[in-house]
Scaffold this motif. Structure first.
Motif, PDB file in Angstrom:
ATOM      1  N   PHE A  25       5.549  -7.068  38.207  1.00 56.58           N
ATOM      2  CA  PHE A  25       4.990  -6.085  39.123  1.00 56.58           C
ATOM      3  C   PHE A  25       4.594  -6.787  40.405  1.00 56.58           C
ATOM      4  CE2 PHE A  25       0.888  -7.255  37.193  1.00 56.58           C
ATOM      5  CZ  PHE A  25       0.060  -7.301  38.301  1.00 56.58           C
ATOM      6  N   THR A  26       4.555  -6.000  41.466  1.00 56.18           N
ATOM      7  CA  THR A  26       4.212  -6.496  42.786  1.00 56.18           C
ATOM      8  C   THR A  26       2.997  -5.751  43.300  1.00 56.18           C
ATOM      9  OG1 THR A  26       6.515  -7.027  43.280  1.00 56.18           O
ATOM     10  CG2 THR A  26       5.026  -6.807  45.145  1.00 56.18           C
ATOM     11  N   LEU A  27       1.993  -6.500  43.729  1.00 55.43           N
ATOM     12  CA  LEU A  27       0.802  -5.941  44.379  1.00 55.43           C
ATOM     13  C   LEU A  27       0.768  -6.493  45.793  1.00 55.43           C
ATOM     14  CD1 LEU A  27      -1.960  -4.400  44.247  1.00 55.43           C
ATOM     15  CD2 LEU A  27      -2.970  -6.572  43.529  1.00 55.43           C
ATOM     16  N   ILE A  28       0.985  -5.633  46.773  1.00 58.94           N
ATOM     17  CA  ILE A  28       1.089  -6.107  48.147  1.00 58.94           C
ATOM     18  C   ILE A  28       0.262  -5.239  49.095  1.00 58.94           C
ATOM     19  CG2 ILE A  28       3.294  -7.291  47.967  1.00 58.94           C
ATOM     20  CD1 ILE A  28       4.714  -4.824  48.875  1.00 58.94           C
ATOM     21  N   ASP A  29      -0.238  -5.893  50.146  1.00 56.80           N
ATOM     22  CA  ASP A  29      -0.918  -5.221  51.259  1.00 56.80           C
ATOM     23  C   ASP A  29      -2.044  -4.314  50.775  1.00 56.80           C
ATOM     24  OD1 ASP A  29       0.974  -6.480  52.803  1.00 56.80           O
ATOM     25  OD2 ASP A  29       2.134  -4.673  53.243  1.00 56.80           O
ATOM     26  N   SER A  30      -2.884  -4.838  49.900  1.00 53.73           N
ATOM     27  CA  SER A  30      -3.913  -4.003  49.273  1.00 53.73           C
ATOM     28  C   SER A  30      -5.308  -4.514  49.587  1.00 53.73           C
ATOM     29  CB  SER A  30      -3.685  -3.930  47.759  1.00 53.73           C
ATOM     30  OG  SER A  30      -2.474  -3.242  47.479  1.00 53.73           O
ATOM     31  N   ASN A  31      -6.264  -3.603  49.559  1.00 54.29           N
ATOM     32  CA  ASN A  31      -7.669  -3.895  49.838  1.00 54.29           C
ATOM     33  C   ASN A  31      -8.474  -3.573  48.581  1.00 54.29           C
ATOM     34  OD1 ASN A  31     -10.144  -4.375  51.225  1.00 54.29           O
ATOM     35  ND2 ASN A  31     -10.305  -2.191  51.681  1.00 54.29           N
ATOM     36  N   ILE A  32      -8.938  -4.623  47.899  1.00 55.48           N
ATOM     37  CA  ILE A  32      -9.641  -4.449  46.622  1.00 55.48           C
ATOM     38  C   ILE A  32     -10.978  -5.163  46.751  1.00 55.48           C
ATOM     39  CG2 ILE A  32      -9.516  -4.793  44.133  1.00 55.48           C
ATOM     40  CD1 ILE A  32      -6.471  -4.927  44.431  1.00 55.48           C
ATOM     41  N   PHE A  52       8.397 -11.994  37.503  1.00 55.07           N
ATOM     42  CA  PHE A  52       7.113 -12.619  37.793  1.00 55.07           C
ATOM     43  C   PHE A  52       6.164 -11.570  38.375  1.00 55.07           C
ATOM     44  CE2 PHE A  52       9.816 -13.112  41.490  1.00 55.07           C
ATOM     45  CZ  PHE A  52       8.987 -12.785  42.562  1.00 55.07           C
ATOM     46  N   ILE A  53       4.895 -11.928  38.387  1.00 50.56           N
ATOM     47  CA  ILE A  53       3.858 -11.105  39.001  1.00 50.56           C
ATOM     48  C   ILE A  53       3.640 -11.645  40.406  1.00 50.56           C
ATOM     49  CG2 ILE A  53       1.429 -10.436  38.883  1.00 50.56           C
ATOM     50  CD1 ILE A  53       1.748 -10.959  35.761  1.00 50.56           C
ATOM     51  N   ASN A  54       3.780 -10.784  41.402  1.00 51.52           N
ATOM     52  CA  ASN A  54       3.732 -11.215  42.791  1.00 51.52           C
ATOM     53  C   ASN A  54       2.571 -10.520  43.497  1.00 51.52           C
ATOM     54  OD1 ASN A  54       4.609 -12.632  45.062  1.00 51.52           O
ATOM     55  ND2 ASN A  54       5.865 -10.919  45.773  1.00 51.52           N
ATOM     56  N   ILE A  55       1.586 -11.291  43.906  1.00 52.22           N
ATOM     57  CA  ILE A  55       0.426 -10.781  44.633  1.00 52.22           C
ATOM     58  C   ILE A  55       0.556 -11.324  46.045  1.00 52.22           C
ATOM     59  CG2 ILE A  55      -2.084 -10.662  44.702  1.00 52.22           C
ATOM     60  CD1 ILE A  55      -1.925 -11.486  41.651  1.00 52.22           C
ATOM     61  N   ALA A  56       0.928 -10.455  46.981  1.00 55.43           N
ATOM     62  CA  ALA A  56       1.416 -10.959  48.260  1.00 55.43           C
ATOM     63  C   ALA A  56       1.069 -10.007  49.388  1.00 55.43           C
ATOM     64  CB  ALA A  56       2.931 -11.170  48.188  1.00 55.43           C
ATOM     65  N   THR A  57       1.495 -10.413  50.593  1.00 61.46           N
ATOM     66  CA  THR A  57       1.273  -9.654  51.817  1.00 61.46           C
ATOM     67  C   THR A  57       2.561  -9.657  52.624  1.00 61.46           C
ATOM     68  OG1 THR A  57      -1.024 -10.424  51.846  1.00 61.46           O
ATOM     69  CG2 THR A  57      -0.184  -9.444  53.875  1.00 61.46           C
ATOM     70  N   GLN A  65       4.363 -15.679  34.659  1.00 59.78           N
ATOM     71  CA  GLN A  65       4.438 -16.397  35.923  1.00 59.78           C
ATOM     72  C   GLN A  65       3.765 -15.541  36.985  1.00 59.78           C
ATOM     73  OE1 GLN A  65       5.753 -19.523  36.825  1.00 59.78           O
ATOM     74  NE2 GLN A  65       4.725 -19.038  38.764  1.00 59.78           N
ATOM     75  N   VAL A  66       2.782 -16.121  37.681  1.00 60.76           N
ATOM     76  CA  VAL A  66       2.006 -15.400  38.680  1.00 60.76           C
ATOM     77  C   VAL A  66       2.082 -16.153  40.003  1.00 60.76           C
ATOM     78  CG1 VAL A  66      -0.272 -14.524  39.330  1.00 60.76           C
ATOM     79  CG2 VAL A  66       0.427 -14.511  36.916  1.00 60.76           C
ATOM     80  N   ASN A  67       2.448 -15.454  41.065  1.00 60.38           N
ATOM     81  CA  ASN A  67       2.452 -16.003  42.420  1.00 60.38           C
ATOM     82  C   ASN A  67       1.383 -15.296  43.246  1.00 60.38           C
ATOM     83  OD1 ASN A  67       4.655 -17.545  41.663  1.00 60.38           O
ATOM     84  ND2 ASN A  67       6.149 -16.184  42.632  1.00 60.38           N
ATOM     85  N   ILE A  68       0.518 -16.066  43.885  1.00 61.36           N
ATOM     86  CA  ILE A  68      -0.549 -15.522  44.727  1.00 61.36           C
ATOM     87  C   ILE A  68      -0.376 -16.115  46.113  1.00 61.36           C
ATOM     88  CG2 ILE A  68      -3.030 -15.275  45.049  1.00 61.36           C
ATOM     89  CD1 ILE A  68      -3.340 -15.812  42.016  1.00 61.36           C
TER      90      ILE A  68
END
Length: 450
Positions: free
Chosen positions: A275-282, A302-307, A336-339
């Protein structure tokens, strides 16, 4: 407002649209469901309509008078409020605006003491309605094929505002206000049709007693969660659990805002796949900003936490856990997690992971984690980064990007104790020690206790 008179034919059926009009301020002595003589009750529209009809509800006197017994839709019906512009497709790829009062008051319907205010059949569209669900179990309920729920206000249900259980076919939930429901703002479960597409877009879910948006047991061809806001809910803002992912499609979460929820901002639990989590405000959630709990990936996922280049991402000022918290303790799990390009500040920790265990054939629980590319991990109370491998767990970590022109910053953390980076490998209760393999390059570290 004027438009040319046309014969409005439904391009999917080739037949003319049949529109049933409802207005609680009309004259019941002459009602027949036409625009000139609307039905005065929603029950009459329900009982005297047919599959495929459009039920167009006027604002009437602005109350739920004569609109207070809910409605059971038939297949392919549309339930639309005549207080906003509604475009219907017609022949030759054109659209016709079906509305005589596009700037009017949204009509209100209710069903106090009933099961649901709106019960869906197959392939319904519900739009432009104020669904006052106080005293009903659900605002909208569906368990058929296909569902579109958009541009409504749904509030006060004893349980969930929207509840879809076992729905097949495409699902579109967009631009709804889902407030103060006794369960979750929306809850989708058992969405196991591997050909369906689910779009959840531009909804605002606030003040609900469980999650703002909740999904459990799902496996669609695509799942897009775009530009939603979840705030002040009494559990998590967004809660996704038990994702099968037999299609390999993955999940996209983009432009998500999740603030001030009593538990986590985003909680991903028991899933398999990317899953991809991008451009988010948490921000400002009492638990973790993002909690990944027993979520697995398999190469090349992979898990992608990105902008994106045009966006910004902030996962900051979250409470009891970390801004990003990862737990994996079912033996043999792998992820696998990418931040990248995140602001991870002002929480208890910036990034934290606890990886534990081994399965029955000796496969170790393994996390590969890449924390790089201009992350700012600053001003957290304890560690900036805390990675813990326990009881045979394995962490393979890359922290920093040696090719970046600027270093990643890990600054002003640990004012309450801890370090800029803490790497802990241990065995508990006689279990084998965990292992951490780490590469740390091009990182600026200056904390209270480095």
């Amino acid at each position: 407002f004027n438009q040319d008179v046309v014969l409005a034919m439904d391009p999917t059926t080739g037949a003319a649209y049949n529109v049933i009009h409802v207005d609680n301020n009309a004259d019941p002595a002459v009602e027949n469901g036409t625009a000139e003589r609307p039905y005065t009750t929603l029950v009459a529209a329900q009982n005297l309509s047919a599959e495929g009809d459009v039920i167009l509800v006027n604002s009437g006197d602005g109350t739920d008078r004569n609109m207070d017994a809910g409605i059971l839709l038939q297949s392919n019906q549309r339930l639309w409020g005549n207080g906003q512009a509604i475009l219907i497709p017609i022949q030759n790829g054109e659209f016709f605006e079906l509305c005589t009062n596009p700037l009017g008051v949204t009509p209100t319907i209710s069903n106090a003491g009933g099961f649901a205010v709106v019960t869906l059949a197959d392939n319904n569209d519900v739009a432009g309605i104020n669904i006052d669900a106080e005293g009903a179990e659900f605002g909208v309920f569906g368990n058929g094929q296909g569902a579109s729920v958009r541009d409504n206000t749904i509030s006060g249900a004893d349980s969930h505002g929207i509840f879809l259980s076992g729905v097949t076919g495409d699902v579109n939930i967009a631009r709804n206000l889902l407030n103060t429901n006794g369960g979750s703002g929306m809850f989708i479960r058992n969405a196991l049709d591997t050909t369906q597409n689910i779009l959840i877009e531009e909804n605002i879910a606030s003040g609900n007693s469980l999650d703002g948006i909740q999904m459990r047991n799902y496996d669609p061809a695509s799942l897009m969660i775009l530009s939603n806001t979840t705030e002040d809910n009494l559990r998590s803002g967004l809660h996704l659990e038990n994702y099968a992912n037999t299609t390999g499609a993955g999940i996209t979460i983009q432009n998500h805002t999740s603030t001030d929820n009593a538990s986590h901002g985003v909680h991903m639990n028991q899933g398999l796949g990317s899953f991809t989590l991008i451009d988010s405000n948490i921000t400002g959630n009492n638990g973790a900003g993002l909690l990944l709990e027993d979520w697995q990936t398999a190469d090349p996922d992979f898990i992608n936490i990105a902008t994106t280049d045009e966006g910004t991402s902030t996962i900051s000022n979250n409470g009891a856990f970390a801004n990003i918290q990862i737990f994996m303790n079912n033996g043999g799990e792998r992820a696998q997690v990418n931040i990248e390009n995140q602001t991870l500040s002002g929480g208890v920790r910036g990034v934290a992971a606890r990886i534990e265990g081994v399965d029955g054939v000796g496969a170790r629980t393994t996390l590969g984690i890449n924390i790089a590319s201009n992350n700012e991990i600053d001003g957290n109370v304890n560690d900036g980064i805390n990675l813990s491998a326990v009881n045979s767990g394995l962490i393979q970590a890359t922290i920093g990007d040696e090719d970046s022109a600027l270093p990643m910053t890990i600054l002003d953390n640990a004012v309450g104790g801890g370090n800029g980076i803490s790497l802990v490998a241990q065995g508990i209760n006689g279990q084998p020690q965990g292992e951490i393999q780490a590469s740390i390059k091009n990182v600026e570290i200056n904390n209270a206790m480095d």
